[in-house]
Scaffold this motif. Structure first.
Motif: not given
Ligand SMILES: O=C(O)CCC(=O)C(=O)O
Ligand SMILES: [Fe+2]
Length: 342
Positions: A206-220
């Motif tokens: 849950l703490t991961l959600l407060k940190e920087s993230l990448y986005l993925a869509c359709g296998g990419e």
């Protein structure tokens, strides 16, 4: 920022209507989503020791019964009107004590959205003072830069108190931001390689959600970093709202790269999603109604990039407004419409 003038108006109305001799304080502002299945039984809004500071409530309906959702009717136990069918733009105000016991019937279809404010006579429960203290904390060095690097802020995930008999229902709940991304066809992936193993007990997912993230869509994987999950969700929802209506002339060379997901990242994404959504089917049933169909559309990278820059420009305008208002807000210890950038 768009909520500031609305809060101001609602506060004035409540003060006028109840003939308050002293200024009220906004105790809590909540932008609420009532998904299919949500309801609340008979209660008064000050019905816990820790809620006794609440004197008045204002509920502003942001969408409409019969059009955007079904069910979700507001009822007063005594007095008239006994039933209110929410209509976008309407507001109900009432005292938070047991003179106004009320309930909301189960939302049977769609999503019901409200802006709910509680007011207190007690200055020690003033939400503005708390907001200003946290904004000041992150603006001590270079205001625009440091505020930009800490907004949007995720709401605390222990805002609600559940009675023991409802606790098990809460355990089966899912992270609503991740669920919304899922029904729109997107997933998140952590940027921290160390933390990639979400199932690692040393790493609280849950703490991961407060940190920087990448986005993925359709296998990419999209090679841009977002501040936290709320930032991801804002951009993705903006893309679904505006991105697919953009004219070709509005699209430029995409600034975000897309790379195929490695097998290991794909697994980590799957793991994290299982932890956040728990029951994917339940999340889809509850949220799919309003948004599900859009996940069928294919991802348009050029439109997405255009939307990311538009969203950045929009939030930067709000940020500028906030930074310019901050000295005034601090002096008055309250948030109000202080500057007009037009
Ligand atoms: O959304 C409504 O109509 C009322 C909400 C309510 O009763 C509450 O949040 O305490
Ligand atoms: Fe209530």
């Amino acid at each position: 920022m768009p909520l500031v003038p609305i809060r101001e108006r609602l506060k004035e109305k409540v003060e006028d209507h109840f003939g308050c001799e002293y200024e009220l304080f906004v105790e809590f502002t909540g932008l609420m989503s009532w998904c299919k299945g949500a309801s609340i039984g008979w209660h008064s809004d000050d019905n816990r020791d820790y809620l006794k500071q609440r004197d008045f409530a204002a509920v502003c309906y942001l969408n409409s019964y019969g059009m955007d959702f079904d069910g979700g009717l507001f009822h007063f136990q005594d007095g008239e009107p006994s039933t209110v069918a929410p209509l976008a733009g309407d507001v109900i105000i009432y005292t938070a004590d047991n003179r106004n016991i009320h309930s909301v019937s189960e939302v049977s279809e769609g999503e019901r959205i409200t802006l709910t404010l509680w007011f207190s006579r007690d200055a020690s429960h003033d939400e503005d003072a708390k907001l200003l203290a946290s904004l000041s904390d992150c603006s001590l060095t270079s205001p625009t830069h440091s505020i930009a690097s800490c907004l949007p802020v995720l709401a605390s995930n222990n805002m609600y108190w559940f009675p023991p008999e409802e606790a098990s229902r809460f355990q089966s709940g899912f992270d609503i931001c991740s669920a919304r991304l899922h029904v729109l066809g997107f997933d998140i992936s952590t940027t921290d390689e160390e933390c990639l193993s979400a199932s690692d007990s040393a790493c609280n997912f849950l703490t991961l959600l407060k940190e920087s993230l990448y986005l993925a869509c359709g296998g990419e994987l999209l090679t841009c970093q977002f501040l936290n999950i709320l930032h991801v969700l804002q951009v993705v929802q903006f893309y679904h709202w505006k991105g697919l209506q953009l004219e070709p002339a509005e699209l430029k060379e995409p600034s975000i790269n897309i790379i195929p997901l490695s097998e290991s990242r794909r697994n980590k994404i799957r793991c994290l999603k299982a932890l956040l959504l728990k029951d994917v089917q339940l999340a889809e049933t509850l949220l799919g109604q309003t948004t599900g169909k859009s996940s069928q559309r294919s991802f348009d990278r050029r439109a997405f990039c255009a939307v990311v820059s538009e969203w950045e420009a929009y939030t930067f305008r709000l940020l500028k407004e906030m930074v310019m208002s901050l000295p005034c807000w601090r002096a008055h210890q309250s948030l109000f419409t202080a500057v007009n950038l037009d």
